[in-house]
Design a protein around this motif. Structure first.
Motif, short mmCIF file in Angstrom:
data_model
loop_
_atom_site.label_atom_id
_atom_site.label_comp_id
_atom_site.label_asym_id
_atom_site.label_seq_id
_atom_site.Cartn_x
_atom_site.Cartn_y
_atom_site.Cartn_z
N VAL A 222 34.02 34.12 39.33
CA VAL A 222 35.11 35.08 39.10
C VAL A 222 36.48 34.44 39.23
CG1 VAL A 222 34.28 37.38 39.62
CG2 VAL A 222 34.82 35.83 41.51
N SER A 223 37.43 35.01 38.49
CA SER A 223 38.85 34.69 38.64
C SER A 223 39.47 35.71 39.61
CB SER A 223 39.58 34.84 37.32
OG SER A 223 39.23 33.84 36.43
N ALA A 224 40.72 35.46 39.94
CA ALA A 224 41.45 36.40 40.79
C ALA A 224 41.75 37.67 40.00
CB ALA A 224 42.73 35.76 41.28
N MET A 225 41.86 38.80 40.71
CA MET A 225 42.10 40.09 40.05
C MET A 225 43.43 40.10 39.30
SD MET A 225 40.98 42.50 43.25
CE MET A 225 41.31 44.08 42.46
N GLY B 280 43.09 34.30 46.12
CA GLY B 280 42.96 35.30 45.05
C GLY B 280 41.51 35.45 44.62
N GLU B 281 40.84 34.33 44.39
CA GLU B 281 39.45 34.36 43.95
C GLU B 281 38.51 34.82 45.07
OE1 GLU B 281 41.60 32.46 42.44
OE2 GLU B 281 41.02 32.56 40.33
N ARG B 282 38.91 34.59 46.32
CA ARG B 282 38.06 35.04 47.44
C ARG B 282 38.06 36.56 47.54
NH1 ARG B 282 38.26 30.75 52.27
NH2 ARG B 282 37.12 32.44 53.25
N GLY C 105 36.08 31.03 41.35
CA GLY C 105 36.45 30.04 40.34
C GLY C 105 37.68 29.25 40.75
N PHE C 106 37.98 28.20 39.96
CA PHE C 106 39.30 27.55 40.00
C PHE C 106 39.54 26.71 41.24
CE2 PHE C 106 43.67 29.20 41.51
CZ PHE C 106 44.49 28.35 40.76
N GLN C 107 38.49 26.49 42.05
CA GLN C 107 38.72 25.80 43.32
C GLN C 107 37.58 24.90 43.71
OE1 GLN C 107 37.79 28.64 46.74
NE2 GLN C 107 38.62 30.00 45.19
N GLY D 290 43.85 23.77 38.44
CA GLY D 290 44.85 24.01 37.40
C GLY D 290 44.68 25.40 36.83
N ARG D 291 45.77 25.99 36.33
CA ARG D 291 45.73 27.36 35.84
C ARG D 291 44.62 27.54 34.82
NH1 ARG D 291 49.73 30.84 37.00
NH2 ARG D 291 47.98 32.25 36.69
N GLY D 292 43.94 28.64 34.90
CA GLY D 292 42.83 28.92 33.98
C GLY D 292 41.56 28.15 34.33
N GLY D 293 41.53 27.54 35.51
CA GLY D 293 40.44 26.63 35.86
C GLY D 293 39.09 27.27 36.13
N SER D 294 39.02 28.59 36.22
CA SER D 294 37.71 29.21 36.49
C SER D 294 36.71 28.95 35.36
CB SER D 294 37.86 30.73 36.67
OG SER D 294 38.70 31.00 37.76
N ASP D 295 37.21 28.82 34.15
CA ASP D 295 36.32 28.47 33.03
C ASP D 295 35.60 27.16 33.32
OD1 ASP D 295 37.50 30.60 31.73
OD2 ASP D 295 38.53 29.42 30.20
N THR E 96 47.00 38.40 40.03
CA THR E 96 47.12 37.98 41.44
C THR E 96 47.68 36.57 41.60
OG1 THR E 96 45.25 39.37 42.01
CG2 THR E 96 45.82 37.64 43.58
N THR E 97 47.18 35.63 40.79
CA THR E 97 47.62 34.24 40.96
C THR E 97 49.12 34.11 40.71
OG1 THR E 97 45.43 33.58 40.17
CG2 THR E 97 47.10 31.85 40.28
N ASP E 98 49.61 34.80 39.68
CA ASP E 98 51.06 34.77 39.41
C ASP E 98 51.84 35.40 40.56
OD1 ASP E 98 51.36 33.67 36.62
OD2 ASP E 98 49.93 35.26 36.24
#
Ligand code: ASP
Ligand code: MG
Length: 429
Positions: free
Chosen positions: A40-43, A73-75, A135-137, A150-155, A46-48
């Motif tokens: 999952v990404s942050a809701m 955010g992702e947590r 994701g993203f971490q 990096g931004r969009g990193g959950s993919d 949230t990241t912004d």
């Protein structure tokens, strides 16, 4: 029975209702008999919002602390999603990137995955639970600190996990019905692309199409992970990113004929253009300029050098770069002016890049002619041109990007006769 990694983007888990909807989709996949791993990404935004918050307390937050902040955010979304699944009667366990075995280097804010050791994820699957991974971490191998990709990193997290678990497919759920021939916000009659090669998707991502993170497509290509991009808001088929051009040519020749010449038109408004004016025409000038920029960790995109004027023996060198790095690049080059002897620097961030992408252009003459003709027909002036084997890009004025995209899309008969694209959510931020 298949192993399926499903990644849900921020707009798919933007609020409690969305999280419950996504939970239902995950449970349905599990009940169909598949092993599901979720990223999952942050809701929502949230990241912004966390970035805005950081900026309010410090203009230059330490990378370690920024990563610690952003990964929260992702947590939030992973725990909520696990609760929503539990509420539907299935067992689900959330894991941070570190717990999921995502090992990275220590480049805070833009860390690279160096290994994935998903032992705890595999055990959760074996015990019949649905693992939900933030994701993203990841975690740095050396410092053991928490990092972000990096931004969009959950993919990228999703594809890396899919590769490590040898999953059958990595499904990327977003707020549009797959990959389109152009951004539907600009071209409402853009068409869904049912299937696209890794190489074309990489060019699309590198040219500004925001649907998939470039590094995730590179990763998928390297490990042969099929990506299925779909909307979490509909049951449409979406887009399959599979198959390499290299193998298509040798093993699948018949199919090539049915592929359209052009896959799509991408655009990017995030770049700026710098012109180094009056560079002396002598050995080593370009090397010195671009070495300095490389040392400042700046990624250069297009480069154009003109023939030097006979009268002055000087030339101009123009290049594009992310506008975010504009200030650093100008400072770096300013310091070099005396040593290199160029006349001046010009900076323009009111530019945009429009790119035409398609594997078919390798074997069809006249593609550039038709592209430039379309752009001219829209009354748009071209400032720079660059190409790869399967892409032609032009730099144009920022306010003419939309016209250029629409004109190119039309010229290659990409328009659908109906409006196919629905933008379900997200703020496009
Ligand atoms: N939440 C992170 C971002 O907004 C990562 C992601 O969404 O993939 O960039
Ligand atoms: Mg996001």
């Amino acid at each position: 029975m298949a192993v399926v990694v499903q990644k849900y983007g921020g707009s798919s888990v933007a609020d409690a209702t969305s999280i419950k909807r996504v939970a239902q989709r995950i449970v349905a996949t599990k009940k169909a008999g598949h092993d599901v791993v979720v990223v999952v990404s942050a809701m929502g935004d949230t990241t912004d919002e966390l970035l805005d918050l950081a900026e309010q307390v410090s203009p230059l937050p330490p990378g370690r602390e920024l990563d610690m902040l952003l990964t929260s955010g992702e947590r939030i979304s992973m725990a909520l999603l696990a609760m929503a699944i539990a509420n539907l009667g299935l067992e689900s366990r959330s894991f941070t990137g570190s717990q999921a075995g995502v090992i990275t280097n220590s480049a805070h804010g833009n860390a690279r995955i160096i290994d994935v050791t998903p032992g705890r994820i595999q055990s959760a699957i074996d015990e019949g639970a649905i693992p939900i991974v933030a994701g993203f971490q990841g975690v740095s191998q050396d410092s053991k600190d928490i990092t972000t990709l990096g931004r969009g990193g959950s993919d990228t997290t999703a594809v890396a996990l899919a590769a490590a678990l040898t999953a059958d497919v990595c499904e990327i759920y977003t707020d549009v019905d797959g990959v389109f021939t152009a951004d539907p916000r600009i071209v409402p009659t853009a068409r869904n692309i049912p299937r696209i090669s890794y190489e074309e998707m990489m060019e699309m991502a590198a040219s500004g199409a925001k649907i998939l993170h470039l590094r995730c497509v590179e990763y998928a290509r390297r490990y042969g992970v099929p990506i299925h991009v779909r909307s979490s808001f509909s049951v449409k088929e979406g887009t399959w990113v599979v198959g390499s051009l290299a193998t298509a040519e040798t093993t699948n020749e018949g199919n090539e004929m049915e592929q359209p010449i052009i896959s799509g038109v991408a655009h990017d408004r995030s770049e700026a253009k710098i012109t180094v004016v009056g560079v002396p025409d002598k050995v080593g000038e370009a090397a010195a300029i671009f070495t300095a920029l490389a040392d400042a960790e700046i990624n250069i995109d297009m480069i154009v050098q003109n023939v030097s004027a006979a009268s002055t023996g000087r030339t101009d060198i123009s290049f594009t770069l992310p506008a975010n790095d504009g200030q650093t690049a100008m400072n770096t080059l300013n310091k070099l002016q005396e040593k290199l002897g160029f006349d001046s620097l010009r900076y323009n961030d009111q530019v945009g890049k429009v790119s035409l992408i398609g594997a078919g252009m390798r074997s069809h003459p006249g593609v550039s002619a038709r592209f430039f003709d379309a752009i001219a027909g829209a009354g748009v002036n071209i400032e720079m041109i660059s190409t790869s084997e399967i892409r032609i890009s032009v730099v144009v004025g920022m306010d003419q990007v939309d016209e250029a995209v629409a004109a190119a899309h039309r010229a290659f008969d990409l328009d659908s006769d109906q409006v196919e694209a629905v933008v379900y959510g997200g703020t496009g931020r």
